[in-house]
Design an enzyme around this catalytic site. Structure first.
Site, PDB file in Angstrom:
ATOM      1  N   GLU A  23       0.832  -1.104  -0.022  1.00 34.35           N
ATOM      2  CA  GLU A  23      -0.100  -0.058   0.045  1.00 34.35           C
ATOM      3  C   GLU A  23       0.956   1.283  -0.084  1.00 34.35           C
ATOM      4  O   GLU A  23       0.391   2.232  -0.538  1.00 34.35           O
ATOM      5  CB  GLU A  23      -0.956  -0.095   1.110  1.00 34.35           C
ATOM      6  CG  GLU A  23      -1.684  -1.263   1.129  1.00 34.35           C
ATOM      7  CD  GLU A  23      -2.816  -1.285  -0.015  1.00 34.35           C
ATOM      8  OE1 GLU A  23      -3.202  -0.229  -0.767  1.00 34.35           O
ATOM      9  OE2 GLU A  23      -3.508  -2.461  -0.325  1.00 34.35           O
ATOM     10  N   HIS A  26       1.443   2.493  -3.369  1.00 32.74           N
ATOM     11  CA  HIS A  26       0.401   3.150  -4.146  1.00 32.74           C
ATOM     12  C   HIS A  26       0.323   4.484  -3.599  1.00 32.74           C
ATOM     13  O   HIS A  26       0.185   5.486  -4.369  1.00 32.74           O
ATOM     14  CB  HIS A  26      -0.927   2.547  -3.612  1.00 32.74           C
ATOM     15  CG  HIS A  26      -1.249   1.244  -4.328  1.00 32.74           C
ATOM     16  ND1 HIS A  26      -0.867   0.809  -5.723  1.00 32.74           N
ATOM     17  CD2 HIS A  26      -1.612   0.006  -3.969  1.00 32.74           C
ATOM     18  CE1 HIS A  26      -1.369  -0.335  -6.203  1.00 32.74           C
ATOM     19  NE2 HIS A  26      -1.655  -0.878  -4.903  1.00 32.74           N
TER      20      HIS A  26
END
Length: 451
Positions: A23, A26
């Site tokens: 994550e 991202h």
């Protein structure tokens, strides 16, 4: 209970690290592209810890540690005021959106390199792949492999230890043959072909090596006691470390495994054990304990044996300096990636059985075992799972990063977005495929656990 809690804790730590890494990929690229990130969450459900930074992003750790997400400002799901439209994900150029989506899996591969780099710096104890025995009439016997042979390469790839031998053999599933280079006891190097057409194996019942008829060399196990469990029948009978067990109920003990098999069949019975201690023969009595197993009750004495020492040079440490470790980490990450992609392809073609799919239970067990061996082994495990997550997320299945990338590639090539109703159907089909794959993996896990 301790084993369960250790595996669970190791699994949560491993998953937390890998989700955070994915994550973060991202998140950091989204910020670089000027997208406002609403929330960065590790886990799902109600958060038990939150914090906001100066840019208004909420960082959270939630109660269900089975994933995570980065929620970006997006006009398709949010009411975005006009002054913030330039911060919305959907308003960014398609190449920036592609970069943001690809960054998650991309960082998984980078993390694998870093984890393996640290592993090679720390050093990992391992064993040369020397064959201890060959099962008659097996694939290995037909290839004329012999006890004492050291496996140097498999399929042209170097195999310094059993882990690499196992990896290369598994990668050869579905091929008619694989070339193997061995070095004999006399130091003579030769090549042979292992004909494996039709070879497959059930990972619930045997390893790849055993299914081919290869038994790794291990030092001989003696009948000398190395360890005695606390409050066990052995301790209560007065057995001591370094006792040599000679006979059970007057019958000579041929080897340790025969003793184990006999003890298993005597739960609750009192036996006489003849032993040598300090050069003198003695006899003690012990009442065999009962232990519940999936197949019923087994007898349990509570002792572990000593093994003969490893021959010189068989055990070594994979450890490299700061510069050489970079190349080794890159090479291993590339090989793990290549083999993982090959195995996915073979799952599709049917060359590899769906029984080989593993789910969270198997991953948790792997995390617990690797963590128990030490930091270097845990880092190696993290690298393997990180590579797997990166590859799986790049599959062109809607709902995964690869599915989103597929839609954006079509948009980039055609100059217009994929229609929303097509994307919606894609997400439904992708969700069904993911649910099916996860169901199979969890079913396999439960089958292995209860068998």
């Amino acid at each position: 209970m301790f084993t369960f809690l250790w595996s669970l804790g190791s699994f949560i730590v491993a998953l937390g690290i890998l989700v955070a890494v994915h994550e973060w990929g991202h998140f950091i690229v989204a910020r670089m592209c000027g997208v406002h990130v609403e929330r960065f969450s590790i886990g799902f459900g109600k958060p038990f810890w939150t914090r906001k930074d100066k840019k208004g992003t909420e960082f959270a750790v939630a109660a269900i540690p089975l994933g995570g997400y980065v929620r970006m400002l997006d006009e398709r799901v949010d009411d975005v005021p006009a002054e913030k439209r330039h911060l919305a994900f959907n308003n960014k150029p398609v190449l920036q959106r592609m970069a943001i989506i690809a960054a998650g899996p991309g960082v998984n591969f980078i993390f694998a390199v870093l984890a393996l780099y640290m592993m090679f710096l720390i050093g990992q104890n391992t064993v040369k792949p020397v064959i201890g025995d060959i099962t008659p009439d097996s694939f290995a016997a037909q290839a004329q492999l012999k006890a004492g042979d050291e496996i140097i390469t498999v399929g042209g790839h170097e195999t310094p230890d059993w882990e690499s031998v196992n990896l290369e053999l598994i990668s050869a599933i579905g091929t008619p043959q694989v070339g193997i280079t061995v070095k004999s006891v006399q130091g003579v190097t030769s090549q042979t072909n292992l004909h494996i057409a039709g070879w497959n194996f059930d990972p619930e019942k045997q390893s790849a090596l055993n299914s081919l008829g290869i038994v790794p060399f291990r030092p001989e196990i003696t009948t000398v006691v190395a360890f005695i469990s606390e409050d066990s029948p052995a301790e209560q009978a007065g057995l001591q470390v370094d006792d040599e067990l000679i006979a059970l109920n007057g019958e000579k003990i041929e080897n340790w495994m025969s003793l184990v098999d006999t003890i298993k069949g005597l739960p609750g019975e009192t036996v006489s054990i003849t032993l040598m201690r300090g050069g003198q023969q003695q006899t003690v009595s012990a009442t065999i304990a009962r232990r519940d197993t999936p197949d019923g009750q087994d007898g349990f004495l509570g002792v572990s044996p000593k093994a003969e020492p490893w021959p010189e040079g068989y055990v070594f440490t994979h450890q490299y300096g700061p510069v050489k470790a970079v190349g080794k980490a890159l090479d291993k990450t590339w090989r793990l990636t290549a083999v993982s992609v090959e195995m996915l392809g073979k799952l599709v073609t049917g060359d590899v059985s769906l029984n080989n799919l593993s789910g969270p239970i198997s991953i948790a067990q792997g995390a617990g075992v690797s963590a128990g061996y030490g930091l270097a082994y845990f880092l190696s495990f993290l690298a393997l799972i990180s590579v797997s997550l990166g590859i799986i997320n790049l599959l062109p299945i809607p709902m995964l990063d690869g599915g989103h990338l597929l839609f954006y590639i079509i948009e980039w090539a055609s100059g217009k977005p994929v229609p929303e109703h097509v994307q919606e159907w894609g997400f439904k089909i992708g969700g069904a495929l993911l649910f099916m794959m996860m169901s199979i993996a969890i079913f396999n896990d439960i089958s292995r656990f209860v068998s």
